[in-house]
Enzyme design. Sequence first.
Site, PDB file in Angstrom:
ATOM      1  N   PHE A 839       0.839  -1.207   0.000  1.00 28.26           N
ATOM      2  CA  PHE A 839       0.000   0.000   0.000  1.00 28.26           C
ATOM      3  C   PHE A 839       0.872   1.255   0.000  1.00 28.26           C
ATOM      4  O   PHE A 839       1.890   1.315   0.674  1.00 28.26           O
ATOM      5  CB  PHE A 839      -0.909  -0.003   1.238  1.00 28.26           C
ATOM      6  N   HIS A 840       0.416   2.260  -0.742  1.00 26.82           N
ATOM      7  CA  HIS A 840       1.067   3.576  -0.772  1.00 26.82           C
ATOM      8  C   HIS A 840       0.008   4.619  -0.465  1.00 26.82           C
ATOM      9  O   HIS A 840      -0.920   4.833  -1.254  1.00 26.82           O
ATOM     10  CB  HIS A 840       1.684   3.831  -2.159  1.00 26.82           C
ATOM     11  N   SER A 841       0.134   5.294   0.659  1.00 26.80           N
ATOM     12  CA  SER A 841      -0.885   6.270   1.068  1.00 26.80           C
ATOM     13  C   SER A 841      -0.642   7.622   0.403  1.00 26.80           C
ATOM     14  O   SER A 841       0.360   7.839  -0.268  1.00 26.80           O
ATOM     15  CB  SER A 841      -0.877   6.437   2.592  1.00 26.80           C
TER      16      SER A 841
END
Length: 984
Positions: A839-841
């Site tokens: 995941f990349h916020s």
Amino acid sequence: MAPKHRDGDIVALVPHSPSPNHQTPVILTTHQIPGQYISHAHTLCAYAAFLGALLVGLSLHYKKIVENEHFGYPTEWFPSVSSTIGDRYPERSVFQIFIAMTSGPRFALVFLNYLLTKRPGSSAAKWVAGVGVFRTLTCGGWTYVTSTDDHNWHDYFMVSYLVASIPWTLGCLALSPPNHLRTVWWRKWLAGGFFATLVPMLYFFLQHKIHRVPGAYTIYALFEWSLVLIDVGFDAVTALDFQSLEIVIKDVKGLSRGDSKRAQDTFLETQKDKPIGQVFDTQFRWGEMLDAVADVYIGFIFWSVITSLGLVCWYFPLWHMGLSRYEIAILSSISPFLLGIPAFRRHIADAMPGSYLLNGLAGLLAYLVVSPEWRLATVSAGVWTGCLGLVGSLWRDKNDAAKLEARINAWAIGLIASSIAKFAFWTNNPVWPIMNAENGGWNKTGIALFLVAIGRLYLRKPAMAANPSLAPKHEKPTKGPSALASLGFGGLMFALHYLLSDSSTIILWTWSGFPVRGPLAVPHGAWTIATMGLGLMAGLFYPNLVRTWTAFGIGSIGAAVLTYCENWTGYYGGLAITLYVTAIAPILVSNAIKFPPGRTFGLGFLVYNFILLFSIWVVAYAFVPGGPLVRERTDWVMATMMLLLGCGVFSALQNGTGSTPGVAMDSNRTFYPPPNPAAKRQRSYYIYILLALQLLSASIAYLRFPPYNYQPYHPDSKVITAGIWTVHFSIDNDMWSSERRMESLIRESELDLIGLLESDNQRIIMGMRDTTQYLAEELGMWVDQGPGPDKNTWGCALLSKFPIVNSTHHLTPSPAGELAPAIHAVIDAYGELVDVYVFHSGQEEDVEDRKQQSDYMSTLMGQSSRPAILLSYLVMEPGKGNYNTWVSEKSGMRDIDPSDWDRWCEYILYKNLRRSGYARLSRGTVTDTELQVGKFVVGQPEDLSAGLVPEAEVPQDMRFPSLFKGEGVRGHFYHVFDEPRYYA
């Protein structure tokens, strides 16, 4: 020529005493061996080699040779050719003995076939014979160098043999003498069977390798054995031909004199009004062929340089996190505006366009420039002069139909060659200025070949001393505004660059995760390249079909399907737009060159730059002025592209423009041959080059096809070593491609799993690349690329030593800031299913985005009770704010090391696994973010009371590598903690 004697006996002239100048005909009638014996000997030895090894293998090692990496007996019940003839004694020896015996008859068969089919004034028989000799040598290569001895060389020989089988089969069929109708009949059926067998054989091979379908390898093996038997049977047909030969002195029917009609001649007579007859019924001249090769290579360099411009320009906004002023360099391609100045246009007319093409050498030499700023300036200069050289060449030859078609063909095939080069080098062009000798570049080779090609251009005999083509006297006036032609050319440049400059682009647009439900970059990239070639040929031979609104509608539907659909459906739409864009290319360029070049091509390149920036704005909306207005509107980009192409089609219809300039278009005709014999011969050379490139593409696909037999580093201890790394789009701190340095660090860290962030390079400013292809193939890992380029994210990817059973892609809530991608994958780790999240916020400024994203992902993770690992980029302080959502009862996840207070972006979380180690590795100069690594043990319960233990108490195969201790290697060392942490 030797004189004839009686019923066709070949006669030799030998000196007759006493006068040395007097010659007497003598019939050469020595010992006679029927020619068909050679064919029979070859057939018997070849079949004995394969069938003998099969019988021995089935008798002695049946269950061993039917077993493969996934299944054994009784699921698999028939062995493949390679497992039968490979490494086991005595079947390997049986095969090699008989195949060695085959070599003598084989060379004799090739020689006799040459004698039988040669004729004066034609080199076709020599070509076929040369292919036959090469094919024989490569057969010896894969026979005596097994995959166990040297897997790479075994594959090189094997793919060379298969590729050479294509021209050998077609050549033998075309040159078949008319002495036996049965010969042609048998060869047609056997050749058809050979090529037809390849399709299901490849299908079941993919079913076995990718999908692990039980029993698929047995069906593949049956097709493989059928292919072998058909291949030998095809050569056995020569026995019918060789009945007319007696070795080697007497030709009892005179067929070898070359004065009889061949099957090829009869076929070409019936096809004279079709493309194949127009292309191949021509004389071959090596000098002209070399000219065509040189032109195509110059076209390859044009595309190599112009596709590198955005890539080196991207380096600056990447580090500035916004506009940097260096983006102005993108406009380097508008140099053709200078051709609007009469004096400058006359200068171009008098100068050799090769001078400007040669100045484009700056784009190749740029790799020698250390400073990123000056390297960008050097590439910009190369693009500026290269675009001038391209348009100058087109304008100079605008009234010579054959020459102008050659320029357009070279430009279009140069793009295909560039795409193939990237296919071979894992989506990097080996002559780009971000490449060098250390990271896989072939810069010096590219420069040397470019200089040779330019030299060939200068040495070419000019057709005219003056330049009347630049001031036409009897040209028909153009209809409609030049702006329409400009818009069409700009849309064409963008479509070719955006969709087709890399063979994996439209494949990644349609990728949706595991299990595989669509195409793969390897081998299906070769399908995309083949479609490009078919499109170009359609545009050359059937321009009246291509320039219709019906064809435009089909292309538009293809673009829409590619944009909105996934998997095979989306890919088929991509192939439709690929076919259309490459087919319309010669027509739009031929039309544009009818108008004044300055305003037409200058505006065309300006439009190309405008839509190029538009395609960047849709994903970079958070960093550019006005970005939110076009946020995530890839569909608008595609619609604009099609509208621009439609403007070009409208202008071409107004001016009656086809793919061959200067040839009047008749709306009642569909097929258009070249206008004269010279143009016909010239076109054939470009078709030959195109066919050669397609064979090269297929060979690359074969050689790059992954084995899918991957194993974790420490299977005995059931350890999973997982890492998270933000790789900054695979451009290092000094503007070099960083894939190889990344691969070295991942390998040395012994990572079984790694999440990559900021990994989507499938945009024009990022070079249309895919870093994961190189990493996955070199490291031996499965790869899931995450949401595709059309989903408007900066990308995330997962590489795994463990099979990926299932994966889904997520676009997490992002109401204000940049779109945040995520992967949820399920892997099979030592027989247990484990969830892996990558995941990349969003950015720090978008507080609400990050709150919603943490809620979304925590809910997603909490829905599964399986063991899980999160590899993420979260932008938060440990113990504060959203941290308590990520690490909570809701998600069930735990922080790998809550005491590590020095984190802001990267985090590793887990649940239902035993944590055994944690380390932080310095990035060196590869990127701007470190590599974080965690170790977990599968099958052991989580111990919440576990504390830190010294490394001496940890088993050797559960420790982190020692080479990163102290100063480490290449700038990579354990930092923050100085030493890895272990828990027990």
